[in-house]
Design a protein around this motif. Sequence first.
Motif, PDB file in Angstrom:
ATOM      1  N   ILE A 121      -8.943  -5.320  -5.849  1.00  0.00           N
ATOM      2  CA  ILE A 121      -7.524  -5.544  -5.543  1.00  0.00           C
ATOM      3  C   ILE A 121      -6.692  -4.259  -5.508  1.00  0.00           C
ATOM      4  N   TRP A 180      -2.341  -4.107  -1.121  1.00  0.00           N
ATOM      5  CA  TRP A 180      -3.715  -3.872  -1.551  1.00  0.00           C
ATOM      6  C   TRP A 180      -4.129  -2.432  -1.247  1.00  0.00           C
ATOM      7  N   ALA A 196      -7.374  -7.351  -0.261  1.00  0.00           N
ATOM      8  CA  ALA A 196      -8.156  -7.711  -1.436  1.00  0.00           C
ATOM      9  C   ALA A 196      -9.564  -8.077  -0.986  1.00  0.00           C
TER      10      ALA A 196
END
Length: 766
Positions: free
Chosen positions: A195, A618, A625
């Motif tokens: 992440i 991200w 992610a």
Amino acid sequence: MPDDATHKPYRQPAGGWGSVKSLFKHVMHQRAGSTAASLVRDHNKTGGYMCTSCAWAKPAQPHAAEFCENGAKATFWDLTAKRTTPEFFAKHTVSELLAWSDYELENEGRLTHPMRYDATRDKYVPVSWDQAFAEIGGKLRGYNPDSVVFYASGRASLETSFMYQLLARLYGSNNLPDSSNMCHETTSVALPQSIGTPVGTVLLEDYEKTDCILSFGQNVGTNSPRLLHNLQKVRERNVPVIVFNPLRERGWEEFVNPQRPAQMVTNRPTQIATQYYQPRAGGDIAAMMGIAKLLLEWDDAAIADGDARVLDHAFIAEHTHGFDKFEEKLRQTEWAAIVGSCGLQRIDLEKAARTYANARSVIAIYGMGLTQHKLGIDNVQMLINLLLMRGNIGRVGAGVCPVRGHSNVQGQRTVGIAEKVDLVPLDKMAARYQFQPPREDGMNTVEVCEAIVAGKVSAFIGLGGNFVRAIPERALMEEKWRGIDLSVQIATKLNRAHLVTGENTYLLPTLVRSEIDMQASGPQIVTMEDSTTCVHASRGKHRPASDTLLSEPAIVAGIAQATLPPDESVPWDDWVADYALVRDEIEACFPDDFRDFNKRLDVPGGFARPVAARQREWQTDTGKANFKIPKALHSSFDTGDDPEVLRLITLRSNDQFNTTVYGYADRFRGIHNSRMIVMVNPADRERCGIAKGGFACLTTAVDDGITRSMNGFQVIDYDVPAGTIAAYFPECNALIPLWQYAEESKTPAAKSVPVRITPGTVAARD
């Protein structure tokens, strides 16, 4: 020496009168009664001091008494009336003290004077601060910086940590391992890949909005007891709490809040876990794969029936990468393999999965039960996969919450204590302090151990901690440690790391956080970061244990000035005189994290550092992610095929924080009087031919030419899954091979050590 262990299952809830009685016992034992009023008034409160124990978040609106049982023990331990003086060292040789237990050593009380080891007398002898700094600096100037290690334990403030890492880099070394290497380094590697952040995404207020909590491998009652307040409020909203942990821990089962008089009077507990599952050690990946597989199957059925989807496909499409391959892996994985690896039944996983699927906002809590395995990275990333399947990152009331240990272990990393150069703004530091910092990665904890074994470490500086006791492969490490030329230990109490001496060894005593730190500009403020990335100020309130103590910043500056050439761009004396100047330096080097640092010291609840994943930004290699596919269904070094090989979990007792042992009462598990015990499933005990209440020998089940064996464990029948046993850390670290660590992160794999258990005899204590 305590008598043989006694075991009587503890039926009372966590907290409650058991905690109150424990506090009275410990405050009297440490003769720290004068601290009680301050504990209520100042502990974890704005204008007061922050706890030196765990790193759990501090609320903006604190409770009347914002401390837990273990936090109070840590404070009594810090503010004890007992002292370890030069007269004590004059009476005892180091060889004699090596036979003392961890508890006995620290129970002698606070160190008061700087000491130097005299090998001819085998004793520590007093040394002046000026002489100690001069001798240490003279030694350091003669080494190759690559052979010098600057270790930090996790308690030091942000100010001290910044100065310490700058000292190391000005000296020419990136060898800045810390205690995170031994616990949550796995988190720091796994989360950025998944992440884009090395820390959790949950803030304390998310607990007020969550619809469900998942927990894996974390013992809330012992490791982060103040979290129980948040969990109690969660349960009072009828929010489900699903726990996966090999041992049934009382903190996850029931809680009576000492802050609530009515509940104390009735002793009627709040049930915390609504579902409690005990996977085999190392079986968490399989359990999470089973839940994920069920979510996918139910999503297929929803498509076929025209019902609402189970997976958050809009989130997956917009914000994630790699779901197709992960989906394929789920479909290929057989249920027999899942059930066999985790030791749970499909019906159990179905119940947990259904609860998860019915919740919109879910918080996932985890601890070292996920990180300290061979496939610890896969453990953490599999948990992230579960969250991503239903969009539970970047949503109010949802996210991932790794629970850190020591009170500032996360903050140390934030301000530069890291062996990996890409985690540190070296260009900013180079420009600001007019030097060329080293650009190669330094050594982490395991690599330091490997270098010590190879004879490649000249000096070790320890900013707190009990390094020799905390690391794996203890017998070999203690032998090789004595080949180090310089060992410098900055500490508050005596521990075993101070007794395994190098050629030149110094013991430098320091203030604790709850003591007044008086410098030229007046009493000083220090800061630290909690598990949720919130930064808090701390002001000492108590008179120092000795007038001869120095603060950690003063000690770091003393070593720096004795070692490095004078440099106007690094005004060590000014920084020691006024820590606000150090905070200005932190802000200059880390402007995004510490904007207006000195102005925000007293923000109620602390000020939160920005975490991009909270806003669904991200910072990963794909810009999204990432779903990650686990390499196997179990995370252990053993395959699980040999029934004679059991998986050992090392764990802490209720009377313990990290390597600090406050006593011999593991109240929540009902175990008293000894730490040389092993908890065993009765069927495993009988199969291994060990009598009930007998003794056992544990031998590491590896074939690398080294025999690792410990005798004298009293066997206790316990509710642990078949194939799993449990015993205490750090006693059992001698059974962990140095090379058994988590892939990529090199975190020692202390939560599923493959061992064989055989009948044993009573042996001398470890």
